[in-house]
Every structure is written in C-alpha cells, then in structure tokens.
Motif scaffolding. Structure first.
Motif, mmCIF file in Angstrom:
data_model
loop_
_atom_site.group_PDB
_atom_site.id
_atom_site.type_symbol
_atom_site.label_atom_id
_atom_site.label_comp_id
_atom_site.label_asym_id
_atom_site.label_seq_id
_atom_site.Cartn_x
_atom_site.Cartn_y
_atom_site.Cartn_z
ATOM 1 N N THR A 51 -2.229 -1.191 0.582
ATOM 2 C CA THR A 51 -3.002 -0.313 1.464
ATOM 3 C C THR A 51 -3.000 1.111 0.930
ATOM 4 N N ILE A 53 -4.206 5.200 2.140
ATOM 5 C CA ILE A 53 -4.352 5.946 3.387
ATOM 6 C C ILE A 53 -5.049 7.267 3.115
ATOM 7 N N SER A 54 -6.031 7.602 3.921
ATOM 8 C CA SER A 54 -6.752 8.872 3.778
ATOM 9 C C SER A 54 -6.025 9.973 4.543
ATOM 10 N N ASN A 57 -5.073 9.694 8.172
ATOM 11 C CA ASN A 57 -4.155 8.585 8.432
ATOM 12 C C ASN A 57 -4.889 7.274 8.706
ATOM 13 N N CYS A 58 -6.092 7.128 8.174
ATOM 14 C CA CYS A 58 -6.819 5.870 8.259
ATOM 15 C C CYS A 58 -6.370 4.949 7.125
ATOM 16 N N GLU A 59 -6.117 3.697 7.431
ATOM 17 C CA GLU A 59 -5.628 2.738 6.446
ATOM 18 C C GLU A 59 -6.764 1.849 5.950
ATOM 19 N N ASN A 61 -7.802 -1.505 3.478
ATOM 20 C CA ASN A 61 -7.284 -2.718 2.853
ATOM 21 C C ASN A 61 -8.430 -3.542 2.265
ATOM 22 N N HIS A 166 -13.501 9.599 1.777
ATOM 23 C CA HIS A 166 -13.512 8.945 3.091
ATOM 24 C C HIS A 166 -14.776 9.369 3.816
ATOM 25 N N THR A 245 1.327 5.302 -0.754
ATOM 26 C CA THR A 245 0.590 4.141 -0.263
ATOM 27 C C THR A 245 1.550 2.990 0.029
ATOM 28 N N ASP A 246 1.023 1.939 0.633
ATOM 29 C CA ASP A 246 1.798 0.740 0.875
ATOM 30 C C ASP A 246 1.553 -0.237 -0.273
#
Length: 263
Positions: A51, A53-54, A57-59, A61, A166, A245-246
C-alpha cells in the motif's frame, strides 16, 4: 570434392552463435564463440503489492499500469549451452490505483434560499506513483536445445526520478436534494469535476532497489552475425520502495525485443 567438403566444414556454425577455431596449436579442436552485443526495447505490465499513502492519508492498493524500457546488453558464451550476460536498461516503473468513497457534503438549495442539505456524494480517488529506474541486470542463460533459452538474473536498480499524484473526481456531476431539486456539482476550488490534491515527490523514497528476473526467449537468426530475440521476463521485487508505505513494491511482466550482433 575434397575442397568443397573442407569449405562446408569451415563455414559451419552452432545453432545460436558464430564460432571459430583457436589458432593456438595447443588448443586445437577447441571452439571459440564470439561475444554478442545488442540493444533492446520493451513494454510491460507493472503491478503493485502493498500500500502507498498520499498526503491526506488516503491508502491506495492494487495499482496497475503499462510500462516501457530500453537499453543495451552484452553476452558471453561459456559453452554452446551456457551464456552469461548483462543488461543496462532505463525503465518506467509506475502504477495507478483508485478507490471510491462517499462523503457527506452540505449543499444549498437554490429554490429555498438559506436552506442547506447534507447529501452523500460519491467521489473517486486516483493515486499515481511514478518512478523511472536505471537497472543493471547480470544474468545467466541456458540453451536446452536449439535457440530457445531460459534465463535468471539479479537486478539492482536505482530510482532516478519519482512522483506521487493524487486526484479527486466526482463520480456524478449532479445530486438530487431532499426537496426534489437537482443540484449541479463541481469543486469550488476550480469549478471542475476533478481536483488535483497532491503532485509532489514520493515520500521517503529508497533510491536503491533490488529484484530478481526470470525470462525465456528465442534467438532468430537474420544473417551470419545478426539475431533478433523476443523475450518474456518477470521482475520479482525484494525491497520496499519507501519506509513510509506498507511494504509497497512493484513487480513487472515484460515483453522484450533485442537485436544482437556478433563481434
């Protein structure tokens, strides 16, 4: 008759490379296969795991996007079936992901001045993670028979440019208010149905990346010293693009076309 037979023997080549006899008498009968140099271009399908993230805090995938690459290569035959080589390529490693969500928006009723309604509005969020990589790929190829080969390589690469965009879009450009009025929708910031929220460097990018490549291909001989080689390659990433990031990584399935010549 003997002369013709000798000419035929001297003009014989292996199935995938021009060869020549060593002139050293001590190495008589040993085969020398010249190195090959070439250029290649390709396109591919980039796929996201993890993932990103912008800034809001929008994720994002499951990103996907077409990519491209171009570069040069060198190959050396260790035997008629075993080849070592290296490629240097400039590659696009970008993905585009999106999701939808409802937000409650307060809208004014034109037919009832001073009256406002809270209405759920559906938005689409689009995240674009864009990277340009300079990759160096040493590899080894095995020819099980004829001109078909299988290859495996290691690919350290460096991210020489990065960007994160974004964009927020209205899925519908109108909404029905509780009083029956149809309200036209647009962003107040630009009077449009689309708003760019972020356009910046990707946060905390790890410039050095590492991956493994698996590929297969076939050498098509055009002349005594020129080959065209179509290939399919899969790039398996081992490193995350950013600690912010994740475990965000980008793999790639690539279609390549190389033109090689023997020196």
């Amino acid at each position: 008759m003997i002369l013709a037979l000798l000419c035929m023997i001297s003009g014989t080549y292996t199935t995938h490379a021009q060869i020549s006899k060593l002139s050293n008498p001590l190495e008589a009968g040993r085969i020398q296969i010249p190195d090959r140099w070439g250029v290649l271009i390709g396109t591919g399908f980039n796929a996201q795991s993890g993932t990103f993230i912008s800034a809001c805090n929008c994720e994002f995938n499951n990103g996907r996007q077409a990519g491209f690459l171009a570069g040069v290569l060198w190959e050396k035959f260790l035997s008629e079936k075993l080849v070592v080589g290296a490629r240097v390529t400039l590659e696009n490693r970008s993905v585009r992901a999106a999701f939808r969500e409802y937000e409650t928006v307060s809208l004014s009723a034109l037919n009832s001045p001073g009256t406002r309604f809270d209405v759920p509005i559906l938005f689409r969020h689009i995240g674009e993670a864009n990277f340009t990589a300079l990759a160096v790929t040493p590899y080894i190829s095995w020819y099980p028979g004829g001109r078909f080969f299988l290859s495996a390589g290691l690919q350290p690469h460096f991210l020489i440019s990065n960007n994160l965009r974004h964009t927020k879009e209205l899925v519908n450009e109108s909404a029905l208010l509780p009083n029956g009025e149809l309200a036209l929708l647009q962003f107040a910031e630009n009077g449009s149905s689309s708003l760019l929220i972020q356009d910046s460097e990707f946060p905390q990018t790890s410039s050095f990346q590492f991956a493994m490549t698996l590929s297969s291909g076939y050498d098509i001989r055009l002349s005594r010293s020129i080959y065209v080689t179509p290939m399919v390659q899969y790039v398996i990433p081992f490193t995350s693009i950013s600690p912010a990031t994740d475990n965000f990584r980008i793999s790639a399935l690539q279609l390549l076309l190389a033109v090689k010549t023997v020196f």
